[in-house]
Design a protein around this motif. Structure first.
Motif, PDB file in Angstrom:
ATOM      1  N   LEU A   1      -9.402  -8.730 -11.532  1.00 33.55           N
ATOM      2  CA  LEU A   1     -10.413  -8.329 -12.493  1.00 33.55           C
ATOM      3  C   LEU A   1     -11.619  -9.251 -12.408  1.00 33.55           C
ATOM      4  CD1 LEU A   1     -11.151  -6.395 -14.759  1.00 33.55           C
ATOM      5  CD2 LEU A   1     -10.076  -7.956 -16.360  1.00 33.55           C
TER       6      LEU A   1
ATOM      7  N   THR B   1      -0.305  -8.898 -16.691  1.00 30.15           N
ATOM      8  CA  THR B   1      -1.723  -9.188 -16.894  1.00 30.15           C
ATOM      9  C   THR B   1      -2.131 -10.447 -16.150  1.00 30.15           C
ATOM     10  OG1 THR B   1      -1.201 -10.316 -18.933  1.00 30.15           O
ATOM     11  CG2 THR B   1      -1.876  -8.028 -19.087  1.00 30.15           C
ATOM     12  N   ARG B   2      -1.234 -11.393 -15.992  1.00 33.88           N
ATOM     13  CA  ARG B   2      -1.549 -12.615 -15.249  1.00 33.88           C
ATOM     14  C   ARG B   2      -1.856 -12.310 -13.785  1.00 33.88           C
ATOM     15  NH1 ARG B   2       2.538 -17.335 -16.866  1.00 33.88           N
ATOM     16  NH2 ARG B   2       1.051 -18.465 -18.106  1.00 33.88           N
TER      17      ARG B   2
ATOM     18  N   LEU C   1      -3.049  -9.479 -12.624  1.00 33.71           N
ATOM     19  CA  LEU C   1      -4.255  -8.666 -12.533  1.00 33.71           C
ATOM     20  C   LEU C   1      -5.519  -9.437 -12.882  1.00 33.71           C
ATOM     21  CD1 LEU C   1      -3.053  -5.296 -14.047  1.00 33.71           C
ATOM     22  CD2 LEU C   1      -3.357  -5.874 -11.651  1.00 33.71           C
ATOM     23  N   LEU C   2      -5.410 -10.538 -13.581  1.00 34.26           N
ATOM     24  CA  LEU C   2      -6.571 -11.306 -14.006  1.00 34.26           C
ATOM     25  C   LEU C   2      -7.437 -11.790 -12.850  1.00 34.26           C
ATOM     26  CD1 LEU C   2      -7.931 -12.185 -16.549  1.00 34.26           C
ATOM     27  CD2 LEU C   2      -6.596 -14.278 -16.530  1.00 34.26           C
TER      28      LEU C   2
END
Length: 170
Positions: free
Chosen positions: A10, A3-4, A6-7
């Motif tokens: 995003l 998630t880091r 992809l942040l």
């Protein structure tokens, strides 16, 4: 961990949604859409060909039909000779007889070929005369006659080629 990574992507994607508001065109009816619809003009009536052209077309059409009749009469003999020569060697008696019959068949179609050539010449001459303003009309009738004569000649060519295909080639 995933998630880091992809942040930042995003955040980049969401920043595209926050742009300045643009003014789009109105969907209201425009003045041109309210204008009355013009009536379509009917196509011009076909020009009738002169009697001399009609007589020539009729003569060449009859000539192509005569060629078809002569060809059809000679075809049975040529087909029988080609069937008898099928599988025989080049220069054998059966092969020579089949070649002679095919030559007679090609001679029998001369009327059809000649009529097609005459119709082609007449079509070119008529097109030139119309372009020069000396004549008017008649191309539709000529085109119809040419198409019919071409179909006859094409059929004859196909049938001759099929007979030749049965024979051994030198």
């Amino acid at each position: 961990m995933m998630t880091r990574r992809l942040l930042p992507y995003l955040a980049l994607l969401l920043s595209g949604c926050t742009g300045a508001q643009l003014s789009y065109p109105s969907l209201a009816k425009r003045p041109i859409e309210s204008a009355p619809v013009a009536e379509a003009t009917p196509p011009p009536a076909p020009v009738v060909a002169d009697a001399r052209l009609a007589e020539q077309i009729s003569r060449f059409t009859a000539q192509s039909e005569t060629g078809r009749t002569g060809f059809d009469a000679a075809y049975a003999t040529a087909e029988k000779a080609a069937r008898a020569a099928s599988g025989s060697s080049v220069s054998s008696d059966a092969w020579v007889a089949a070649q002679v019959a095919i030559s007679a068949l090609e001679t029998a179609r001369n009327d059809s070929v000649s009529a097609l050539a005459s119709l082609d010449t007449l079509y070119v001459d008529r097109t030139s005369a119309i372009a020069d303003g000396k004549e008017s009309g008649g191309l539709d009738a000529l085109d119809t006659a040419r198409t019919a004569a071409l179909a006859i000649v094409d059929s004859q060519n196909d049938r001759i080629d099929a007979l030749k295909g049965r024979l051994a080639q030198p």
